[in-house]
Design an enzyme around this catalytic site. Structure first.
Site, mmCIF file in Angstrom:
data_model
loop_
_atom_site.group_PDB
_atom_site.id
_atom_site.type_symbol
_atom_site.label_atom_id
_atom_site.label_comp_id
_atom_site.label_asym_id
_atom_site.label_seq_id
_atom_site.Cartn_x
_atom_site.Cartn_y
_atom_site.Cartn_z
ATOM 1 N N ASN A 97 0.740 -1.179 0.063
ATOM 2 C CA ASN A 97 0.252 -0.327 0.329
ATOM 3 C C ASN A 97 0.415 1.145 0.087
ATOM 4 O OD1 ASN A 97 -1.763 2.540 1.209
ATOM 5 N ND2 ASN A 97 -2.686 1.275 1.478
ATOM 6 N N ASP A 131 0.083 4.015 -0.441
ATOM 7 C CA ASP A 131 -0.885 5.332 0.546
ATOM 8 C C ASP A 131 0.395 6.433 0.830
ATOM 9 O OD1 ASP A 131 -2.819 4.666 -0.525
ATOM 10 O OD2 ASP A 131 -3.951 4.240 0.573
ATOM 11 N N HIS A 132 1.238 6.055 1.625
ATOM 12 C CA HIS A 132 1.733 6.818 2.691
ATOM 13 C C HIS A 132 2.951 7.378 2.377
ATOM 14 C CE1 HIS A 132 0.180 5.041 6.517
ATOM 15 N NE2 HIS A 132 0.398 3.726 5.914
ATOM 16 N N ARG A 139 4.149 18.303 1.674
ATOM 17 C CA ARG A 139 4.654 19.390 1.400
ATOM 18 C C ARG A 139 4.177 20.563 0.247
ATOM 19 N NH1 ARG A 139 9.852 21.551 1.549
ATOM 20 N NH2 ARG A 139 10.494 20.844 3.691
ATOM 21 N N HIS A 160 -5.385 4.160 -2.526
ATOM 22 C CA HIS A 160 -6.830 4.373 -1.591
ATOM 23 C C HIS A 160 -7.048 5.739 -2.223
ATOM 24 C CE1 HIS A 160 -9.862 4.721 1.499
ATOM 25 N NE2 HIS A 160 -10.246 4.931 0.608
ATOM 26 N N ARG A 219 -9.343 8.860 -1.412
ATOM 27 C CA ARG A 219 -10.119 8.820 -0.715
ATOM 28 C C ARG A 219 -10.932 9.856 -1.302
ATOM 29 N NH1 ARG A 219 -8.898 7.141 4.973
ATOM 30 N NH2 ARG A 219 -10.743 8.192 5.108
ATOM 31 N N ARG A 262 -7.073 13.366 0.477
ATOM 32 C CA ARG A 262 -5.844 13.602 1.335
ATOM 33 C C ARG A 262 -4.695 12.901 0.380
ATOM 34 N NH1 ARG A 262 -6.946 10.250 6.830
ATOM 35 N NH2 ARG A 262 -9.040 10.972 6.320
ATOM 36 N N GLU A 307 -8.414 0.276 -4.347
ATOM 37 C CA GLU A 307 -8.794 0.588 -2.622
ATOM 38 C C GLU A 307 -10.209 2.270 -2.740
ATOM 39 O OE1 GLU A 307 -6.484 -0.333 0.979
ATOM 40 O OE2 GLU A 307 -8.195 1.245 2.007
ATOM 41 N N THR A 316 -7.231 6.648 9.276
ATOM 42 C CA THR A 316 -6.555 6.070 8.523
ATOM 43 C C THR A 316 -7.712 4.589 8.534
ATOM 44 O OG1 THR A 316 -5.610 3.518 7.790
ATOM 45 C CG2 THR A 316 -5.465 3.578 10.368
ATOM 46 N N THR A 317 -7.973 3.691 7.690
ATOM 47 C CA THR A 317 -9.484 3.067 7.309
ATOM 48 C C THR A 317 -9.714 2.754 8.477
ATOM 49 O OG1 THR A 317 -8.977 2.774 5.163
ATOM 50 C CG2 THR A 317 -10.570 0.962 6.216
ATOM 51 N N GLU A 372 -10.987 -9.272 1.706
ATOM 52 C CA GLU A 372 -10.021 -9.078 3.257
ATOM 53 C C GLU A 372 -10.176 -8.761 4.097
ATOM 54 O OE1 GLU A 372 -7.516 -6.145 1.861
ATOM 55 O OE2 GLU A 372 -6.450 -5.375 3.727
ATOM 56 N N HIS A 389 -4.427 -4.560 7.425
ATOM 57 C CA HIS A 389 -4.034 -4.013 8.222
ATOM 58 C C HIS A 389 -3.533 -3.917 9.259
ATOM 59 C CE1 HIS A 389 -5.459 -0.076 9.942
ATOM 60 N NE2 HIS A 389 -5.930 0.456 8.541
ATOM 61 N N GLY A 390 -2.679 -3.486 10.232
ATOM 62 C CA GLY A 390 -1.844 -2.975 10.735
ATOM 63 C C GLY A 390 -0.934 -4.157 10.508
ATOM 64 N N HIS A 401 1.471 0.791 6.177
ATOM 65 C CA HIS A 401 2.510 1.023 7.204
ATOM 66 C C HIS A 401 4.098 0.880 7.804
ATOM 67 C CE1 HIS A 401 3.228 3.643 11.036
ATOM 68 N NE2 HIS A 401 3.472 4.533 10.447
HETATM 69 N N1 PXP Z 1 -6.194 -2.899 3.444
HETATM 70 C C1 PXP Z 1 -6.719 -2.063 3.506
HETATM 71 C C2 PXP Z 1 -7.702 -1.870 2.867
HETATM 72 C C3 PXP Z 1 -6.513 -0.486 3.925
HETATM 73 O O1 PXP Z 1 -6.943 -0.017 4.130
HETATM 74 C C4 PXP Z 1 -4.967 -0.337 4.701
HETATM 75 C C5 PXP Z 1 -4.903 0.732 5.118
HETATM 76 O O2 PXP Z 1 -4.769 1.803 4.003
HETATM 77 C C6 PXP Z 1 -4.304 -1.532 5.024
HETATM 78 C C7 PXP Z 1 -4.871 -2.644 4.264
HETATM 79 C C8 PXP Z 1 -2.757 -1.143 5.040
HETATM 80 O O3 PXP Z 1 -2.804 -0.887 6.559
HETATM 81 P P1 PXP Z 1 -1.499 -0.342 6.558
HETATM 82 O O4 PXP Z 1 -0.680 0.457 6.562
HETATM 83 O O5 PXP Z 1 -1.410 -0.649 8.248
HETATM 84 O O6 PXP Z 1 -0.438 -1.610 7.046
#
Ligand code: PXP
Length: 249
Positions: free
Chosen positions: A8, A10-11, A19, A51, A53, A57, A78, A108-109, A159, A198-199, A221
């Site tokens: 992922n 997004d970060h 910035r 993702h 959004r 963001r 996503e 986050t989600t 998922e 997630h996590g 993340h």
């Molecule tokens: N899966 C989904 C559906 C998510 O929304 C996210 C976070 O955007 C992730 C996986 C990845 O989560 P993490 O950044 O905690 O690894």
């Protein structure tokens, strides 16, 4: 086939927007999520998740269109079930869409999609995505009713939301892991394919391997954080090596 790793990104876009949100045309704009995605693919990522959004963001519209054009693996798009974003998905035609809940105030989600409550709206969106040839995944908690509804909605994938497991300790953590194990069994019996995310990080992912029938992990993340210390190629390769320890079915 071994457990697949989806990164992922997004970060990376969050850092760029921090910035350059007001000056996207600047010649200084960095870091580039698309370039990072291509590097992650070369390091062994099996797919890239982004993702888009509603509040834009982090990931921007041009990011997802560039990803679609340039990725050599696959784009997991996503998205929340909002008409504007569905329209974009139908123009983009990603390999798959993962429908998630979206709340503007969340960092986050948070938690899985409630596909029981939102069944009617999801039915219509899933139908449109399927008509466009897009594979659909629903990000849900390991709750038997949610899983059965996902199967009734004809999603190809779920998922499983692993955030509660990842954030828990002791007995609660063991119970959450068991819920994921049971959820995966039910989903598999119903013919669903199962991703998780997630996590997840470099220390809890191995523990998750007690969950059967997993196809892909989506991780953001932890990999991006580790990349700050060891670089993206090493961070992705280490997680990919971990995924290869997942027991074959
Ligand atoms: N899966 C989904 C559906 C998510 O929304 C996210 C976070 O955007 C992730 C996986 C990845 O989560 P993490 O950044 O905690 O690894």
């Amino acid at each position: 086939m071994s457990l697949r790793l989806g990164l992922n990104i997004d970060h990376i876009a969050t850092l760029r927007q921090g910035r350059y949100a007001r000056d996207p045309q600047s010649i200084l704009v960095e870091p580039g999520p698309v370039e990072a995605a291509l590097e992650a693919e070369r390091a062994g990522a099996d797919g890239i998740t982004a993702h888009l959004r509603e509040d834009r963001r982090h990931i921007q519209d041009h990011d997802v269109f560039q990803l679609k054009e340039r990725l050599t693996t696959k784009l997991n798009f996503e998205m929340g079930n909002a008409p504007e974003i569905v329209e974009i998905a139908l123009q983009l035609i990603p390999h798959d869409v993962c429908l998630v809940p979206e709340n503007r105030n969340e960092i986050t989600t948070e938690g899985g999609l409630d596909c029981v409550t939102h069944r009617v709206a999801l039915e219509s969106t899933i139908g449109q995505l399927h008509d466009a040839g897009i594979i659909v995944s629903l990000f849900i908690d390991p709750d038997p009713e949610q899983i059965r509804t996902a199967a009734e909605l004809s999603a190809e994938f779920i998922e499983l939301h692993t955030g509660t497991f990842a954030g828990a300790t002791g007995e609660t953590r063991r119970a959450e892991l068991q819920r994921l194990v049971e959820g995966a069994r039910i989903a598999h019996q119903l013919g669903l394919r199962i991703n998780a995310g997630h996590g997840l990080n470099y220390s809890n992912t191995r523990e998750l391997f007690a969950v059967p029938h997993l196809v892909e992990l989506n991780i953001g993340h932890a990999i991006i954080s580790r990349a700050l210390r060891v670089g993206l190629v090493a961070a992705v390769s280490e997680m990919k090596a971990l995924c290869e320890e997942y027991p074959a079915a």
